[in-house]
Design an enzyme around this catalytic site. Structure first.
Site, PDB file in Angstrom:
ATOM      1  N   THR A 106       0.872  -1.186   0.000  1.00 48.72           N
ATOM      2  CA  THR A 106       0.000   0.000   0.000  1.00 48.72           C
ATOM      3  C   THR A 106       0.900   1.224   0.000  1.00 48.72           C
ATOM      4  OG1 THR A 106      -1.632  -1.194   1.305  1.00 48.72           O
ATOM      5  CG2 THR A 106      -1.885   1.192   1.178  1.00 48.72           C
ATOM      6  N   LYS A 133      -7.001   1.374  -3.232  1.00 49.15           N
ATOM      7  CA  LYS A 133      -6.597   0.907  -1.903  1.00 49.15           C
ATOM      8  C   LYS A 133      -6.533   2.084  -0.917  1.00 49.15           C
ATOM      9  CE  LYS A 133      -4.845  -1.615   1.390  1.00 49.15           C
ATOM     10  NZ  LYS A 133      -5.753  -2.350   2.278  1.00 49.15           N
ATOM     11  N   LYS A 178       0.536   5.450   8.258  1.00 49.81           N
ATOM     12  CA  LYS A 178       1.150   5.722   6.948  1.00 49.81           C
ATOM     13  C   LYS A 178       0.072   5.884   5.869  1.00 49.81           C
ATOM     14  CE  LYS A 178       1.961   2.075   4.784  1.00 49.81           C
ATOM     15  NZ  LYS A 178       1.211   1.162   3.929  1.00 49.81           N
TER      16      LYS A 178
HETATM   17  P1  NAP Z   1       5.224  -5.784   7.883  1.00 49.47           P
HETATM   18  O1  NAP Z   1       4.877  -7.043   8.581  1.00 49.47           O
HETATM   19  O2  NAP Z   1       5.602  -4.596   8.704  1.00 49.47           O
HETATM   20  O3  NAP Z   1       6.385  -6.103   6.828  1.00 49.47           O
HETATM   21  C1  NAP Z   1       6.975  -5.057   6.114  1.00 49.47           C
HETATM   22  C2  NAP Z   1       7.956  -5.598   5.098  1.00 49.47           C
HETATM   23  O4  NAP Z   1       8.652  -4.475   4.507  1.00 49.47           O
HETATM   24  C3  NAP Z   1       9.033  -6.504   5.701  1.00 49.47           C
HETATM   25  O5  NAP Z   1       9.409  -7.469   4.753  1.00 49.47           O
HETATM   26  C4  NAP Z   1      10.171  -5.504   5.947  1.00 49.47           C
HETATM   27  O6  NAP Z   1      11.440  -6.104   6.020  1.00 49.47           O
HETATM   28  C5  NAP Z   1      10.062  -4.663   4.704  1.00 49.47           C
HETATM   29  N1  NAP Z   1      10.720  -3.374   4.820  1.00 49.47           N
HETATM   30  C6  NAP Z   1      10.396  -2.346   5.641  1.00 49.47           C
HETATM   31  N2  NAP Z   1      11.254  -1.307   5.460  1.00 49.47           N
HETATM   32  C7  NAP Z   1      12.151  -1.713   4.524  1.00 49.47           C
HETATM   33  C8  NAP Z   1      13.258  -1.092   3.900  1.00 49.47           C
HETATM   34  N3  NAP Z   1      13.620   0.162   4.200  1.00 49.47           N
HETATM   35  N4  NAP Z   1      13.956  -1.796   2.979  1.00 49.47           N
HETATM   36  C9  NAP Z   1      13.586  -3.061   2.663  1.00 49.47           C
HETATM   37  N5  NAP Z   1      12.537  -3.710   3.200  1.00 49.47           N
HETATM   38  C10 NAP Z   1      11.816  -3.027   4.114  1.00 49.47           C
HETATM   39  O7  NAP Z   1       4.010  -5.282   6.943  1.00 49.47           O
HETATM   40  P2  NAP Z   1       2.796  -6.115   6.317  1.00 49.47           P
HETATM   41  O8  NAP Z   1       1.677  -6.147   7.286  1.00 49.47           O
HETATM   42  O9  NAP Z   1       3.299  -7.351   5.691  1.00 49.47           O
HETATM   43  O10 NAP Z   1       2.342  -5.069   5.179  1.00 49.47           O
HETATM   44  C11 NAP Z   1       3.030  -4.939   3.947  1.00 49.47           C
HETATM   45  C12 NAP Z   1       2.273  -3.916   3.100  1.00 49.47           C
HETATM   46  O11 NAP Z   1       0.926  -4.369   2.889  1.00 49.47           O
HETATM   47  C13 NAP Z   1       2.139  -2.536   3.741  1.00 49.47           C
HETATM   48  O12 NAP Z   1       2.176  -1.558   2.734  1.00 49.47           O
HETATM   49  C14 NAP Z   1       0.764  -2.584   4.407  1.00 49.47           C
HETATM   50  O13 NAP Z   1       0.209  -1.291   4.557  1.00 49.47           O
HETATM   51  C15 NAP Z   1      -0.002  -3.438   3.404  1.00 49.47           C
HETATM   52  N6  NAP Z   1      -1.132  -4.216   3.950  1.00 49.47           N
HETATM   53  C16 NAP Z   1      -1.070  -4.833   5.157  1.00 49.47           C
HETATM   54  C17 NAP Z   1      -2.170  -5.569   5.609  1.00 49.47           C
HETATM   55  C18 NAP Z   1      -2.165  -6.259   6.951  1.00 49.47           C
HETATM   56  O14 NAP Z   1      -3.266  -6.606   7.436  1.00 49.47           O
HETATM   57  N7  NAP Z   1      -1.044  -6.522   7.592  1.00 49.47           N
HETATM   58  C19 NAP Z   1      -3.303  -5.677   4.822  1.00 49.47           C
HETATM   59  C20 NAP Z   1      -3.329  -5.064   3.575  1.00 49.47           C
HETATM   60  C21 NAP Z   1      -2.236  -4.335   3.135  1.00 49.47           C
HETATM   61  P3  NAP Z   1      12.047  -6.601   7.434  1.00 49.47           P
HETATM   62  O15 NAP Z   1      11.485  -7.975   7.667  1.00 49.47           O
HETATM   63  O16 NAP Z   1      13.501  -6.567   7.225  1.00 49.47           O
HETATM   64  O17 NAP Z   1      11.594  -5.596   8.482  1.00 49.47           O
END
Ligand code: NAP
Length: 289
Positions: free
Chosen positions: A96, A169, A236
């Site tokens: 997102t 989104k 965010k």
């Molecule tokens: P998350 O658990 O916080 O994972 C974030 C990912 O991004 C991890 O792989 C992290 O790597 C990586 N990352 C963060 N900063 C980085 C950087 N500077 N360089 C390289 N990699 C980096 O987030 P998530 O829940 O999976 O969500 C991922 C995306 O989907 C987001 O945009 C979120 O808004 C969206 N989303 C989430 C949900 C939900 O329910 N969780 C639902 C729909 C959409 P590390 O492992 O090294 O930290």
């Protein structure tokens, strides 16, 4: 079966990548923190040492990263994906990050790459079970190439050309953010008027906020907010909503108020709890993990 690279193995990326592996695709993964790739490696995925290494030679490259800044780093940074991508490959971003980021990154990739934005609605259980809603922005012919892969992650809605999925989104998450804040404020007023939390939640379960109450009642009643969708990501998303609204000259006052509550929850230390912990902030409570 396709040769796929998947970058970003967070709460959402890891179960999505696992589904692609289980569907029989040849999968290469990359994550900034390498340990998170181990369970997928044990399941047969190849672990790449850099984004460029992951993307080289893949037919489809998928990113699922936290923020616009993270995405830019992974695609355009040193050893970034842009160094490896070339004509004929399909690049799909599912993070997102909003339409401006998607379009500006696409403009900096070499010619001949099909770029698709496909962010998702649904959280970890839906990602695990292949029941996400995928909002796709793409040219028709590009979507048809990637459709079978996206359909193994959930249901696909083609909402417009490049950038439209990312835009849809943002609208979805404006509603998510304002709804959870409305629930928090409803409880705050009700409790100030000496109503009990349980009868309030019972009443709200029959209101327009019913789905939010159903999803988050257990967190609110227990005071424990283990992350499914992290609060830092909801904050965010409301930042991205504010930026998109300002660029389009729209005044979104409810979204601005929701953003202010989410930001104050982040400042109080709840960033890595579930986004519903903003309810605790509004109620003046300290949310627990
Ligand atoms: P998350 O658990 O916080 O994972 C974030 C990912 O991004 C991890 O792989 C992290 O790597 C990586 N990352 C963060 N900063 C980085 C950087 N500077 N360089 C390289 N990699 C980096 O987030 P998530 O829940 O999976 O969500 C991922 C995306 O989907 C987001 O945009 C979120 O808004 C969206 N989303 C989430 C949900 C939900 O329910 N969780 C639902 C729909 C959409 P590390 O492992 O090294 O930290």
């Amino acid at each position: 079966m396709a040769k796929i690279a998947f970058l970003g193995l967070g709460q959402m990326g890891a179960p999505m990548a696992r589904r692609l592996l289980l569907a029989g695709h040849e999968l290469t993964v990359w994550n900034r923190t390498p340990d998170r790739a181990e369970p997928l490696a044990a399941g047969g995925a190849v672990v790449a040492g850099s984004p460029a290494e992951a993307g080289a030679g893949a037919e489809f490259v998928i990113t699922m990263l936290a923020t616009p800044e993270a995405l830019r780093e992974v695609v355009l940074g040193e050893n970034g994906l842009a160094k490896a991508l070339g004509p004929g490959q399909v690049y799909v971003d599912m993070s997102t990050v909003g339409p401006d980021t998607v379009r500006s990154i696409a403009a900096r990739l070499p010619e001949g790459i099909a770029v698709v934005d496909a962010p998702v609605r649904g959280s970890v259980p839906q990602a695990t079970e292949g029941r996400l809603e995928v909002f796709v922005g793409a040219r028709d012919e590009d979507l048809e190439r990637v459709r079978p892969i996206l359909e193994s992650l959930g249901s696909v809605s083609h909402v417009g050309g490049p950038g439209a999925g990312a835009a849809m989104k943002l609208v979805a998450n404006l509603v998510l953010g304002t709804s959870i804040v409305a629930l928090g404020e409803a409880l705050a007023l009700g409790e100030a008027l000496d109503l009990g939390r349980a009868p309030l939640l019972d009443m709200l379960a029959g209101s327009q906020l019913a789905p939010v109450v159903r999803a988050k009642r257990a967190n609110i009643e227990s005071g424990h907010y283990p992350p499914s969708f992290k609060l830092r990501h909801a904050a965010k998303d409301l930042r991205l909503v504010a930026e998109a609204a300002a660029a389009a000259d729209r005044d979104l006052e409810v979204a601005a108020a929701a953003r202010a509550w989410l930001d104050s929850a982040v400042e109080s230390g709840a960033a890595d709890l579930d986004f519903s912990a903003v309810v605790a902030t509004i109620l003046g409570e300290t949310p627990q993990p």
